[in-house]
Write an enzyme that holds these catalytic residues in place. Structure first.
Site, PDB file in Angstrom:
ATOM      1  CD  GLU A  94      50.613 -11.919  12.035  1.00 49.37           C
ATOM      2  OE1 GLU A  94      49.548 -12.419  12.419  1.00 49.37           O
ATOM      3  OE2 GLU A  94      50.789 -11.474  10.877  1.00 49.37           O
ATOM      4  NE  ARG A 151      46.966  -6.511   9.622  1.00 51.39           N
ATOM      5  CZ  ARG A 151      46.630  -7.020   8.436  1.00 51.39           C
ATOM      6  NH1 ARG A 151      45.964  -8.161   8.377  1.00 51.39           N
ATOM      7  NH2 ARG A 151      46.967  -6.421   7.315  1.00 51.39           N
ATOM      8  CG  ASP A 160      45.069 -16.519   8.719  1.00 50.80           C
ATOM      9  OD1 ASP A 160      45.839 -17.492   8.564  1.00 50.80           O
ATOM     10  OD2 ASP A 160      45.041 -15.550   7.941  1.00 50.80           O
ATOM     11  CG  HIS A 187      48.746 -12.900   8.142  1.00 45.43           C
ATOM     12  ND1 HIS A 187      48.946 -11.826   8.951  1.00 45.43           N
ATOM     13  CD2 HIS A 187      47.897 -12.456   7.163  1.00 45.43           C
ATOM     14  CE1 HIS A 187      48.287 -10.769   8.492  1.00 45.43           C
ATOM     15  NE2 HIS A 187      47.627 -11.141   7.403  1.00 45.43           N
TER      16      HIS A 187
HETATM   17  P1  NAD Z   1      37.294  -2.767   4.914  1.00 44.99           P
HETATM   18  O1  NAD Z   1      37.982  -1.472   5.128  1.00 44.99           O
HETATM   19  O2  NAD Z   1      36.541  -2.990   3.650  1.00 44.99           O
HETATM   20  O3  NAD Z   1      36.268  -3.040   6.130  1.00 44.99           O
HETATM   21  C1  NAD Z   1      36.596  -2.837   7.468  1.00 44.99           C
HETATM   22  C2  NAD Z   1      35.291  -2.526   8.189  1.00 44.99           C
HETATM   23  O4  NAD Z   1      35.582  -2.460   9.609  1.00 44.99           O
HETATM   24  C3  NAD Z   1      34.676  -1.173   7.798  1.00 44.99           C
HETATM   25  O5  NAD Z   1      33.318  -1.338   7.449  1.00 44.99           O
HETATM   26  C4  NAD Z   1      34.837  -0.331   9.051  1.00 44.99           C
HETATM   27  O6  NAD Z   1      33.782   0.618   9.233  1.00 44.99           O
HETATM   28  C5  NAD Z   1      34.803  -1.403  10.123  1.00 44.99           C
HETATM   29  N1  NAD Z   1      35.322  -0.957  11.413  1.00 44.99           N
HETATM   30  C6  NAD Z   1      36.285  -0.040  11.642  1.00 44.99           C
HETATM   31  N2  NAD Z   1      36.425   0.115  12.980  1.00 44.99           N
HETATM   32  C7  NAD Z   1      35.537  -0.716  13.569  1.00 44.99           C
HETATM   33  C8  NAD Z   1      35.197  -1.000  14.918  1.00 44.99           C
HETATM   34  N3  NAD Z   1      35.788  -0.363  15.930  1.00 44.99           N
HETATM   35  N4  NAD Z   1      34.236  -1.911  15.158  1.00 44.99           N
HETATM   36  C9  NAD Z   1      33.592  -2.524  14.132  1.00 44.99           C
HETATM   37  N5  NAD Z   1      33.861  -2.294  12.844  1.00 44.99           N
HETATM   38  C10 NAD Z   1      34.830  -1.404  12.573  1.00 44.99           C
HETATM   39  O7  NAD Z   1      38.407  -3.880   5.125  1.00 44.99           O
HETATM   40  P2  NAD Z   1      38.400  -5.385   4.590  1.00 44.99           P
HETATM   41  O8  NAD Z   1      39.016  -5.438   3.260  1.00 44.99           O
HETATM   42  O9  NAD Z   1      37.063  -5.983   4.825  1.00 44.99           O
HETATM   43  O10 NAD Z   1      39.458  -6.038   5.609  1.00 44.99           O
HETATM   44  C11 NAD Z   1      39.204  -6.126   7.010  1.00 44.99           C
HETATM   45  C12 NAD Z   1      40.481  -6.451   7.736  1.00 44.99           C
HETATM   46  O11 NAD Z   1      40.893  -7.784   7.406  1.00 44.99           O
HETATM   47  C13 NAD Z   1      41.698  -5.587   7.304  1.00 44.99           C
HETATM   48  O12 NAD Z   1      41.758  -4.395   8.055  1.00 44.99           O
HETATM   49  C14 NAD Z   1      42.871  -6.480   7.589  1.00 44.99           C
HETATM   50  O13 NAD Z   1      43.364  -6.189   8.889  1.00 44.99           O
HETATM   51  C15 NAD Z   1      42.291  -7.885   7.582  1.00 44.99           C
HETATM   52  N6  NAD Z   1      42.835  -8.714   6.474  1.00 44.99           N
HETATM   53  C16 NAD Z   1      43.409  -9.909   6.795  1.00 44.99           C
HETATM   54  C17 NAD Z   1      43.904 -10.725   5.787  1.00 44.99           C
HETATM   55  C18 NAD Z   1      44.518 -12.072   6.089  1.00 44.99           C
HETATM   56  O14 NAD Z   1      45.194 -12.658   5.215  1.00 44.99           O
HETATM   57  N7  NAD Z   1      44.318 -12.653   7.270  1.00 44.99           N
HETATM   58  C19 NAD Z   1      43.833 -10.306   4.463  1.00 44.99           C
HETATM   59  C20 NAD Z   1      43.216  -9.074   4.168  1.00 44.99           C
HETATM   60  C21 NAD Z   1      42.721  -8.288   5.196  1.00 44.99           C
END
Ligand code: NAD
Length: 349
Positions: free
Chosen positions: A266, A237, A261, A298
């Site tokens: 945004e 994000r 991205d 994005h």
């Molecule tokens: P997920 O919930 O499977 O994994 C997130 C991980 O981050 C978890 O293991 C959690 O413990 C960890 N985390 C939480 N707080 C943290 C911190 N302070 N420091 C380090 N790690 C921390 O989520 P995911 O499916 O892997 O997605 C991750 C992120 O990617 C989403 O939250 C979303 O914001 C982003 N995303 C972006 C797109 C895009 O199109 N650009 C698409 C999907 C998701």
């Protein structure tokens, strides 16, 4: 079963195409609007009991009571992240579901694509060739093999990214507030402190959610801890990175490459066409001028597989709600689903 009356905000032709195709299995009545959900557009939900929104639609604390008054009983996010809604306020008022996983491959592969493109300067090579310029000066890259990648956030997406980068022969350093030691052991890679990720990595990729704790986690002081010329990739994000501090770090060469991205402001621009207009956001405009920065709108999630899964899970979430089933994808403010999952088919609240 009560009839769901569904309004989709902020929709594009591709949303409609994939949702209409999946909806042939559900038969819901859906109204698609282009409008983004915000305090000044909230009246468009009148007459609908399900509100479906995307990453840049917002639900603030002040919007929850009007939403209830308009008859909304379910908010269905057609995305994974939920930093755009005031979860604490909505939690006791309106059921809120999301799509926790749709294709971690889409996003992880995209993050790696940004690394490769920045390193080998594909964006510059493409424009050069179109100008009949076949020279290589200025396009020199480096082998990723043997370099160190730091993955921050090792959930679904971060773990896929780690696997791909390990496959390139990189040393992969992991950081997560909740380490998955079994995964690290199986992969033969290790968790380290956040400072070690910063100080040892040649490439750092962000895969954690945006929370108050991770807001601007990459800032002036974290940049100082990094190697000179480090590559930073953000498909998480936008507000994980302090964009103004990033500009300073790019100007003094501390950051050698940035693949973005997502961008913290945004919502005004991404997914929209400003080609006949102008960008009034000076931070974004400045970032767009760096030859060693690639910004995309994005789009990491944007694969056929991901869109199909998003549509199917969103419509299944709505069906579950109206059939009185346990909402497996309800966002739980209280336990972040740890207790809900333990209790199996029950909410912790
Ligand atoms: P997920 O919930 O499977 O994994 C997130 C991980 O981050 C978890 O293991 C959690 O413990 C960890 N985390 C939480 N707080 C943290 C911190 N302070 N420091 C380090 N790690 C921390 O989520 P995911 O499916 O892997 O997605 C991750 C992120 O990617 C989403 O939250 C979303 O914001 C982003 N995303 C972006 C797109 C895009 O199109 N650009 C698409 C999907 C998701």
């Amino acid at each position: 079963m009560p009839v769901p009356k569904i309004v989709f905000f902020d929709t594009k032709p591709y949303d409609r195409e994939f949702f209409e195709s999946e909806n042939s299995n559900f038969g819901f009545n859906i109204k698609y609007v282009d409008t983004r959900l915000a305090p000044d557009t909230i009246s468009e939900v009148k007459g609908f009991n399900v509100l479906c929104i995307f990453v840049n639609d917002v639900i603030t604390k002040e919007m929850i009571s009007p939403l209830k008054d308009y008859g909304v009983e379910l908010v269905a996010l057609r995305c994974a992240g939920y930093n755009n809604i005031d979860l604490r306020s909505i939690f006791d008022n309106i059921h809120t579901v999301r799509v926790p996983a749709y294709s971690p491959y889409a996003v992880a592969e995209y993050a790696v694509m940004l690394m490769l493109a920045l390193n080998r300067k594909i964006h510059k090579a493409c424009t050069r060739i179109r100008d009949n310029n076949f020279t290589l000066d200025g396009l020199l890259g480096f082998d990723l093999h043997g370099k160190t990648a730091g993955i921050i956030g090792t959930g679904k997406i971060g773990r896929v990214a780690a696997k791909i980068l390990k496959g390139f022969g990189m040393e992969v350093l992991l950081y997560d507030v909740k380490p998955d030691n079994e995964f690290a052991e199986k992969m033969g890679i290790r968790y380290v402190s956040l400072d070690e990720v910063y100080s040892k990595s040649d490439v750092i990729s962000l895969h954690c959610p945006l929370t108050p704790k991770t807001h601007h986690m990459l800032n002036e002081s974290s940049f100082l801890k990094m190697k000179n010329g480090v590559m930073v990739i953000n498909t998480g994000r936008g507000a994980l990175i302090d964009a103004k501090a990033l500009i300073i770090a790019l100007k003094d060469g501390k950051i050698g490459y940035a693949g973005l991205d997502v961008y913290e402001e945004e919502s005004e621009y991404f997914f929209e066409d400003f080609s006949s207009s102008f960008i009034s956001d000076d931070t974004l405009a400045r970032l767009m001028t760096f030859p060693n920065v690639i910004i995309t709108s994005h789009q990491a999630f944007f694969t056929k597989e991901a869109l199909k899964n998003i549509a199917n899970t969103t419509l299944s979430n709505i069906k579950d709600y109206f059939s009185g089933k346990y909402l497996a994808n309800e966002i739980c403010y209280k336990c972040e689903r740890k207790e809900c999952l333990k209790k199996q088919k029950q909410r912790c609240f």
